[in-house]
Each structure stands twice: as structure tokens, then as C-alpha cells.
Design a protein around this motif. Structure first.
Motif: not given
Length: 207
Positions: A59-66, A71-73
Motif C-alpha cells: 500500500g501507499r506509505s503516506d496517506i497524504g498521497e490520497l 485520507a479521512v476515511a
């Protein structure tokens, strides 16, 4: 079925064996529940550790990419997973080790009755702990799946004007005097020396 023979009837060997079996079951009821709770606790802990380790690799290493909604979910799912996991762990500890409380001697029921009640409470705590631990695993799986498949954050868009065209899209990279732009028609290379104007835009026509 009852533990005692009917009134006025002498106890048979089968009645005695039945009574012995019931007595043995009552005596071992609480230890069996405690042992089952310990095994479930260890097994579920291993499952959660494996799941967390898997999520750290994939998966993505940083939810900031979402995108912001995804990202809230993910954050909400992780919070719910933490609450469910902590609650499940407490219930499993309760089932395996008993309630951390002291009861007055005068309030204690007879030994077999006290053990039976404690076995019932421990079994109830075990069932709740299992359900909450599996809920935690499901929430963690949903959070990881959201990081995999959730929409990515929109990239900044720019509009580049050259002598021959006006291009709009997201900047992929800049190297060797060229900028690579992702447009609705695909990737385009633009030489920096041919730029006449460049400005940031919120969206591109036709996007």
C-alpha cells in the motif's frame, strides 16, 4: 436430565457414572475456559501482528498521497480499529485471567457456584473479545484496501504556452531542459527554452 435418580429408586452404576462426569465437568469448567481464552488471545494476537506487518509492506506509505476524503476515511478506520482492538484485548485478558477485583468473604457464594458463575462470565468475555478482535482485523483490512485503491490527491495543474501550442496538465518531471506534462492526450515533452508563458491553473479544459 437430572443429576439424581428419581425419588424412591436406588442409584444405578450409570447414575453414579453420570454424577461423577458432571462433577468432573464442573470442577474443570473454569480452567477449560481460561485455557481456551489464552489460546484465542495468542492466536488473534498473531493474526493482528501479521496483518499489521503486511500493511506496512503493501500500500501507499503516506496517506497524504490520497484525496482528502479517502485520507479521512483511512484515519477513521484506523481509529475504530484501535478502539475495537483495545476493547477486544481487554475482554480476552478478562477471560484468561479473571476480573481484577476483590470480593468480601461474606459475599462469596459456595465454591462450585462461584466457579460456575466465573466460567460463565469468562466465556461471555471470550466471545466478546473474539468478535472485537475480528472486527479490528476487518477494519485494518479496510484501511489498507483504502490506501491501495483510494483516489489519489489531485496534482497541481499548469498551463504552458509555446510558440506552437498551449498545453495543460500535471508536471511529471523536469530534467535535461525538458518538462514532461501529463495531459488529457497523454504525456507531452516541452523544451524549457521554447516556453513563452507558464501559469498554474485549477483545472484543464476537457479534464
Amino acid at each position: 436430565m437430572t443429576d439424581r435418580p428419581a425419588a424412591g429408586r436406588a442409584a444405578t452404576p450409570a447414575d453414579l457414572r453420570r454424577a461423577q462426569q458432571l462433577d468432573a465437568m464442573r470442577r474443570t469448567e473454569l480452567p477449560r475456559v481460561r485455557t481456551a481464552a489464552t489460546q484465542w488471545r495468542n492466536g488473534l494476537a498473531g493474526l493482528l501482528v501479521a496483518l499489521i506487518g503486511f500493511s506496512l509492506v503493501k500500500g501507499r506509505s503516506d496517506i497524504g498521497e490520497l484525496a482528502s476524503g479517502a485520507a479521512v476515511a483511512v484515519g477513521l478506520l484506523l481509529l475504530l480499529a484501535l478502539v475495537a482492538g483495545a476493547s477486544g484485548a481487554l475482554y480476552l485478558l478478562r477471560a484468561a485471567n479473571g476480573r481484577p477485583s476483590v470480593v468480601q468473604v461474606s459475599a462469596l457464594p459456595p465454591g462450585p457456584i462461584a466457579d460456575h458463575r466465573e466460567a460463565q462470565d469468562a466465556a461471555r468475555a471470550l466471545r466478546r473479545g473474539i468478535a472485537l478482535s475480528l472486527t479490528c482485523a476487518a477494519l485494518l483490512t479496510a484501511a489498507v484496501a483504502t490506501t491501495w485503491y483510494g483516489p489519489a490527491k489531485d496534482q497541481p495543474m499548469v498551463e504552458l504556452t509555446t510558440d506552437s501550442a498551449v498545453l495543460c496538465g500535471a508536471v511529471i518531471r523536469i530534467d535535461d531542459g525538458q518538462v514532461t506534462l501529463r495531459t488529457s492526450a497523454g504525456e507531452r515533452l516541452v523544451e524549457l527554452g521554447k516556453l513563452r508563458a507558464m501559469r498554474a491553473v485549477s483545472s484543464c479544459p476537457g479534464s
